[in-house]
Design an enzyme around this catalytic site. Sequence first.
Site, PDB file in Angstrom:
ATOM      1  CG  HIS A 201       5.201  -8.727  -8.226  1.00 17.72           C
ATOM      2  ND1 HIS A 201       5.007  -8.113  -9.430  1.00 17.72           N
ATOM      3  CD2 HIS A 201       4.693  -7.893  -7.280  1.00 17.72           C
ATOM      4  CE1 HIS A 201       4.373  -6.958  -9.231  1.00 17.72           C
ATOM      5  NE2 HIS A 201       4.177  -6.803  -7.942  1.00 17.72           N
ATOM      6  CB  CYS A 514       3.229   0.964  -0.311  1.00 17.37           C
ATOM      7  SG  CYS A 514       2.342   0.990  -1.874  1.00 17.37           S
TER       8      CYS A 514
HETATM    9  C1  PEP Z   1       4.228  -0.641  -6.531  1.00 14.54           C
HETATM   10  O1  PEP Z   1       3.928  -0.755  -7.722  1.00 14.54           O
HETATM   11  O2  PEP Z   1       5.090   0.160  -6.111  1.00 14.54           O
HETATM   12  C2  PEP Z   1       3.579  -1.495  -5.530  1.00 14.54           C
HETATM   13  C3  PEP Z   1       3.775  -1.296  -4.254  1.00 14.54           C
HETATM   14  O3  PEP Z   1       2.810  -2.523  -5.975  1.00 14.54           O
HETATM   15  P1  PEP Z   1       3.418  -3.893  -6.569  1.00 14.54           P
HETATM   16  O4  PEP Z   1       4.905  -3.888  -6.284  1.00 14.54           O
HETATM   17  O5  PEP Z   1       2.711  -5.007  -5.894  1.00 14.54           O
HETATM   18  O6  PEP Z   1       3.122  -3.790  -8.008  1.00 14.54           O
END
Ligand code: PEP
Length: 590
Positions: A201, A514
Amino acid sequence: MNLPPPFVPGDSVLTGVRASSGIAIGPARVFNHKNLLLPDYRLRSESLLESEIDRLQQAKSVVRQRLNASREALPPELKSQAGIIDALLLLLDDPVLSKKTCSLIREERRNAEQAVILTLKSISAIMENVADDYISSRLSDVEMVGYSIISALVGHGGGEMPEMPEGSILVVQDISPAEVAKLASAGLAGLATESGGHTSHTAIVAQALELPAVMGVKNLVAGVANGDTVILDGRTGHVIIRPDEDTLNFYRTRQKMEWSFNAEIVRSAHLPAVTLDDRHIEVMGNLELVEELPAIMSYGSEGIGLYRTEFMYMNRKFLPGEDELFAVYRRVVESTAPNPVIIRTLDLGCDKLLEESAHSPDPNLALGLRGIRFCLRNRPIFKTQIRAILRAAHYGEVKILLPMVSGIEELRATRLLVGEMERSLELEKIPYAPGLPLGVMIEVPATVFLARELAEETAFFSIGTNDLIQYTLAVDRGNPEVAEMYQPLHPAILRMIKLVLDIGRETGTYVSICGDMAASELTAPILIGLGAESLSMPPAAIPKIKRLIRMSSHSELRAWAGEALLAKTTEEASGQSNRNLKRKFPELFR
Ligand code: PEP
Ligand code: MG
């Protein structure tokens, strides 16, 4: 722009994970959590000695409270692990540790932070030479307790961050996503870290802020001094320390060329993403911070496909209230209208933690109380957020997305809770939008195999490839040690995505993707070939992915994806896919 990098023998070059693209050149600001930039002074008068001891005791009680709270918060299935916390509590009051620290304050007049550091150093000097696993794990416990006391002394998760003159490059062992957001607004030019991976993140926030970043660079902090000139190349993962004049000139030219190429593709970003054979692919933006809204608009996004709301909860002492959340959500919804906003409910946990739990002893955060699990366990927090979302939805098109779902029960429980919040707003005569579509993230492998059943009860799916890869391949997305095992084109991943897209089409369920695979020029074409009709990505990636779609035909992407699906290994799948891409888009490989 595409010449090989001219490293010369005098340059020191380290390589890490490509975390956020772009080139940054500037003076390094080095921050080492373990021993740099902590206050270091002598206590001038006798009268200060006892108050310094008091300060130390207070810091210890903060740590004690945090440990006790963590112990209390252990879910029933983890109660058996409470012994680990008890051991840390015992160490906190260990007489040897306490005696040594207090004597450094009283006799050598050291400030408390330095007294703890020097104590840790002397203990580790003794213990490090003992080749015994038990002893070395005790050493890391001692260090953990010691650094927790220091954190409490300086009133921060890991020591104060250095001043960040504009244009500098932060060189650090580890940094939280929230800290990056804070520093970027102070004019940071680039970020290099020893920990982290491409979809950690912290990397996601760097991408959101268009901050060049290289992560997972081994032996980085020890090799750079404050003020050293550093070049970061986020596209290749190189960190060049103290470059010579030729290297500097090369990268300055390349940086300018990148800027002008990006400016050029941004100019055509408003054009629709339609393939040469007339298939429209929806391209939307991922939002973490409201600061990204102007970029989302100007980069030609067709809405917000993933609003990661947890960032508003991090980096602060108190949780946001309903009105504060509502005001921000309303701003996002109104700025994006008439396009839709998919608001994902809180996905705290893993590497996105509330400040108060930043010292969590949970060794397995990714498999712990994360996302929807946390929300259903902390209902008042969840209810506040749901009410704010329902209110904001009065001002534009909103869908609600649930993270980390692993079974239908979580969807049902949330639906009940949303109904309850609708009724409460109704009774209070507060404007809100009823019956919002409720969708599920497909990121835990279980949901891939439940997709058909979930489709009967959910309005849409959003495939989160970052976690789907992490949980399917059992590879920590933030751990540089296993970065090369984190393989988006692994045959199992491609087949799982195809399965969900097929079920979506057969059941008439809208599916968006996403995760980072949607943002990469190396993987987005395969996703489209597999049948994806909607992609959501960091704003900076939108212009380049739209351009790539406009230059491709859907039928050729289908053929590439068909080949990749037959591959038995990642090497085979990525070999084929790279060959196809190289033929069509040679510039991506230079
Ligand atoms: C994912 O896991 O691909 C996602 C879009 O959520 P995050 O990256 O916030 O865990
Ligand atoms: Mg996820």
